[in-house]
Design a protein around this motif. Structure first.
Motif, PDB file in Angstrom:
ATOM      1  N   SER A 163       0.801  -1.233   0.000  1.00  0.00           N
ATOM      2  CA  SER A 163       0.000   0.000   0.000  1.00  0.00           C
ATOM      3  C   SER A 163       0.830   1.277   0.000  1.00  0.00           C
ATOM      4  O   SER A 163       0.263   2.374   0.003  1.00  0.00           O
ATOM      5  CB  SER A 163      -0.931   0.009   1.220  1.00  0.00           C
ATOM      6  OG  SER A 163      -0.205   0.194   2.422  1.00  0.00           O
ATOM      7  N   SER A 166       5.545   1.432  -5.140  1.00  0.00           N
ATOM      8  CA  SER A 166       6.512   0.462  -5.645  1.00  0.00           C
ATOM      9  C   SER A 166       7.932   0.977  -5.443  1.00  0.00           C
ATOM     10  O   SER A 166       8.301   2.024  -5.976  1.00  0.00           O
ATOM     11  CB  SER A 166       6.272   0.203  -7.140  1.00  0.00           C
ATOM     12  OG  SER A 166       7.334  -0.548  -7.690  1.00  0.00           O
ATOM     13  N   TYR A 172       3.532   5.540  -7.160  1.00  0.00           N
ATOM     14  CA  TYR A 172       2.380   5.265  -6.296  1.00  0.00           C
ATOM     15  C   TYR A 172       1.115   5.588  -7.083  1.00  0.00           C
ATOM     16  O   TYR A 172       1.080   6.575  -7.828  1.00  0.00           O
ATOM     17  CB  TYR A 172       2.414   6.123  -5.019  1.00  0.00           C
ATOM     18  CG  TYR A 172       1.169   5.945  -4.166  1.00  0.00           C
ATOM     19  CD1 TYR A 172       1.113   4.952  -3.198  1.00  0.00           C
ATOM     20  CD2 TYR A 172       0.040   6.743  -4.377  1.00  0.00           C
ATOM     21  CE1 TYR A 172      -0.040   4.762  -2.444  1.00  0.00           C
ATOM     22  CE2 TYR A 172      -1.109   6.548  -3.629  1.00  0.00           C
ATOM     23  CZ  TYR A 172      -1.149   5.562  -2.670  1.00  0.00           C
ATOM     24  OH  TYR A 172      -2.288   5.362  -1.940  1.00  0.00           O
ATOM     25  N   HIS A 176      -2.136   0.834  -5.282  1.00  0.00           N
ATOM     26  CA  HIS A 176      -1.569   0.784  -3.931  1.00  0.00           C
ATOM     27  C   HIS A 176      -2.598   1.232  -2.900  1.00  0.00           C
ATOM     28  O   HIS A 176      -2.683   0.665  -1.804  1.00  0.00           O
ATOM     29  CB  HIS A 176      -0.317   1.659  -3.868  1.00  0.00           C
ATOM     30  CG  HIS A 176       0.724   1.291  -4.874  1.00  0.00           C
ATOM     31  ND1 HIS A 176       0.997   2.067  -5.977  1.00  0.00           N
ATOM     32  CD2 HIS A 176       1.535   0.205  -4.965  1.00  0.00           C
ATOM     33  CE1 HIS A 176       1.954   1.498  -6.686  1.00  0.00           C
ATOM     34  NE2 HIS A 176       2.294   0.369  -6.109  1.00  0.00           N
ATOM     35  N   SER A 179      -4.781  -1.574  -2.149  1.00  0.00           N
ATOM     36  CA  SER A 179      -4.149  -2.536  -1.259  1.00  0.00           C
ATOM     37  C   SER A 179      -4.354  -2.153   0.211  1.00  0.00           C
ATOM     38  O   SER A 179      -4.578  -3.011   1.071  1.00  0.00           O
ATOM     39  CB  SER A 179      -2.649  -2.643  -1.573  1.00  0.00           C
ATOM     40  OG  SER A 179      -2.046  -3.708  -0.876  1.00  0.00           O
TER      41      SER A 179
END
Length: 493
Positions: A163, A166, A172, A176, A179
């Motif tokens: 979340s 990456s 982002y 995310h 998540s």
């Protein structure tokens, strides 16, 4: 279960699991091509995600007080929102993650995208997260049974780690954000939030946990100049987030007595006008108490130029005349179409024992639409595709449309407005984002360079932003025009 065509307000809650008998598994990637996206839209995981969003959304609508004419509106930092112990602990966990930024300061020197120090922050977080979960989450939901090979903590950790963006791509995006929503949904399923009848637990999640999470993410974006993940640029709603626009519009909608009487039009009596998103003074005031304006305020922090130019979709939505409830309904449908139905967004979402990769027996067959049809086929390369936000209409081949997929009726030639958003023309002098000493700084990726002209043309408008009007000249005499290129003094009806 709601289909991808229509998403009604749900009155259900996602089911909880019997921890003592539950067999946890490590979440894994299952979406690899377009067919998998179609399966996902008919899965139990998809049904649970939508149900959870509707739970949270309904809880944040203003509430009528039984037996009186008074109405309670929920705002950021509201002292009347009681935070249960788990929500307070999650806020502290997010605070601890924020503090780690000081241990991984950004590398000095100019950098357009992605400061490499984000990888250092990410590694520290991954190393400490098991201990932080032990410290801040109830032990009863983390302790594995004697026969369990995988613990609840292992599933929770997979969603929480995913979340923050990456570390590989230094980006982002809404995948995310999804998540983190799943992380909270897992906690709900594990019984961390005792169910109530008045939505107090859901309100605590939205205002006491999701908003602090968004503040952490904005800090990460500013500190490490994270690139938008899978962004459509000006063709998308927002570079990074979507949830604050759903919940923030609910905060400003008409009051309800229960989730069953949610209005689809109208606004709270003292709600700001949707068009006020283009007024910097209103945004700075309202961002302190409303999630929608808080997200708009962050755009003001990181982008320069007229609002209509760098955020045309949000600007178009600001012209909705039917109020914030209409915007809220549209946002829910747009989230379904632009987040949950898009391969580049959901391809990395992992499935475990709590969000299950199994077909929902109550799911209707997912009809092929512009979203599922444009996903990569099984024979396609696995590299992330850069799909256009819209394509030719399936109903009228060759006709270009950017009409939102949930809109009824035929395609509009050259149309860009969501069907629930009235055409919104900018004023002669659109409000620019403040800049200069003491003002918020522009994001490294923010550019004031106009969009490239269409092939064979000279307009600097986005190719789809014609609305059936002739492009206005970019100069007025010798003075450059700040009007939207598609704005006309005598617009056609």
């Amino acid at each position: 279960m709601a289909t991808s065509k229509e998403v009604p307000h749900s009155l259900k809650v996602i089911p909880t699991a019997e921890i003592a008998k539950h067999q946890f598994i490590l979440p894994a990637k299952c979406i690899n091509d377009g067919d998998d996206v179609s399966f996902f839209l008919a899965s139990k995981a998809y049904a649970d995600i939508l149900t959870f969003i509707f739970q949270l959304n309904a809880s944040i609508f203003p509430r009528k007080t039984p037996g009186s004419d008074s109405v309670k509106q929920w705002s950021l930092g509201d002292p009347d929102v009681s935070l249960p112990p788990v929500a307070q602990s999650l806020a502290k966990l997010l605070g601890a993650l924020t503090a780690i930024i000081e241990e991984a300061p950004p590398d000095p020197g100019p950098r357009r995208f992605g400061n490499l120090s984000f990888r250092r922050w990410y590694e520290i977080v991954k190393e400490r997260l098991p201990g932080l979960l032990d410290e801040y989450l109830p032990s009863k939901i983390l302790t594995p049974s004697s026969t369990a090979e995988v613990s609840a903590k292992a599933e929770l950790e997979a969603y929480l780690v995913g979340s923050f963006g990456s570390a590989q791509r230094l980006d982002y995006g809404t995948g995310h954000e999804l998540s983190f929503l799943a992380f909270l949904g897992c906690l709900w399923k594990l019984g961390a939030f005792p169910e109530t009848q008045n939505g107090s637990q859901e309100r605590a999640i939205v205002l006491g946990v999701i908003e602090p999470y968004l503040q952490l993410i904005r800090r990460l974006i500013l500190t490490y100049t994270l690139e938008p993940a899978g962004s459509h640029g000006v063709w998308g709603l927002d570079d990074h987030s979507f949830l604050p626009y759903i919940f923030g519009s609910a905060q400003l909608s008409p009051a309800i007595s229960s989730p069953s009487d949610i209005a689809t039009e109208g606004s709270a009596p003292d709600a700001p006008n949707p068009a006020d998103v283009a007024k910097s003074t209103t945004v700075q005031r309202e961002r302190q108490r409303n999630m929608y304006f808080s997200a708009i305020g962050f755009i003001y922090d990181v982008k320069k130029g007229p609002f209509w130019e760098h955020s045309p979709i949000l600007f178009d939505i600001s012209g909705v005349k039917a109020g914030w409830a209409k915007i809220n309904k549209g946002m829910l449908k747009m989230y379904n179409a632009e987040v949950l139905s898009k391969f580049p967004v959901v391809q990395h979402f992992p499935f475990g024992s709590l969000f299950v990769w199994e077909r929902d027996p109550a799911a209707a067959e997912v009809a092929q639409n512009v979203h599922t049809a444009s996903q990569p086929a099984k024979s396609a390369p696995t590299a992330r595709p850069q799909q256009p936000l819209r394509g030719p209409s399936a109903e009228q081949p060759g006709m270009q449309t950017t009409r939102a997929p949930w809109g009824g009726g035929g395609a509009m030639p050259g149309g860009t407005a969501a069907p629930w958003a009235s055409s919104r023309l900018p004023s002669q002098s659109p409000v620019s984002v403040p800049s200069g000493p003491g003002q918020p700084t522009g994001a490294p990726w923010a550019s004031t360079t106009p969009l490239p002209p269409r092939a064979g043309g000279t307009t600097t408008a986005a190719p789809w932003a014609t609305l059936g009007r002739a492009a206005a000249p970019r100069t007025q005499g010798s003075v450059p025009s700040t009007r939207a290129p598609w704005a006309d003094k005598n617009p056609q009806s």
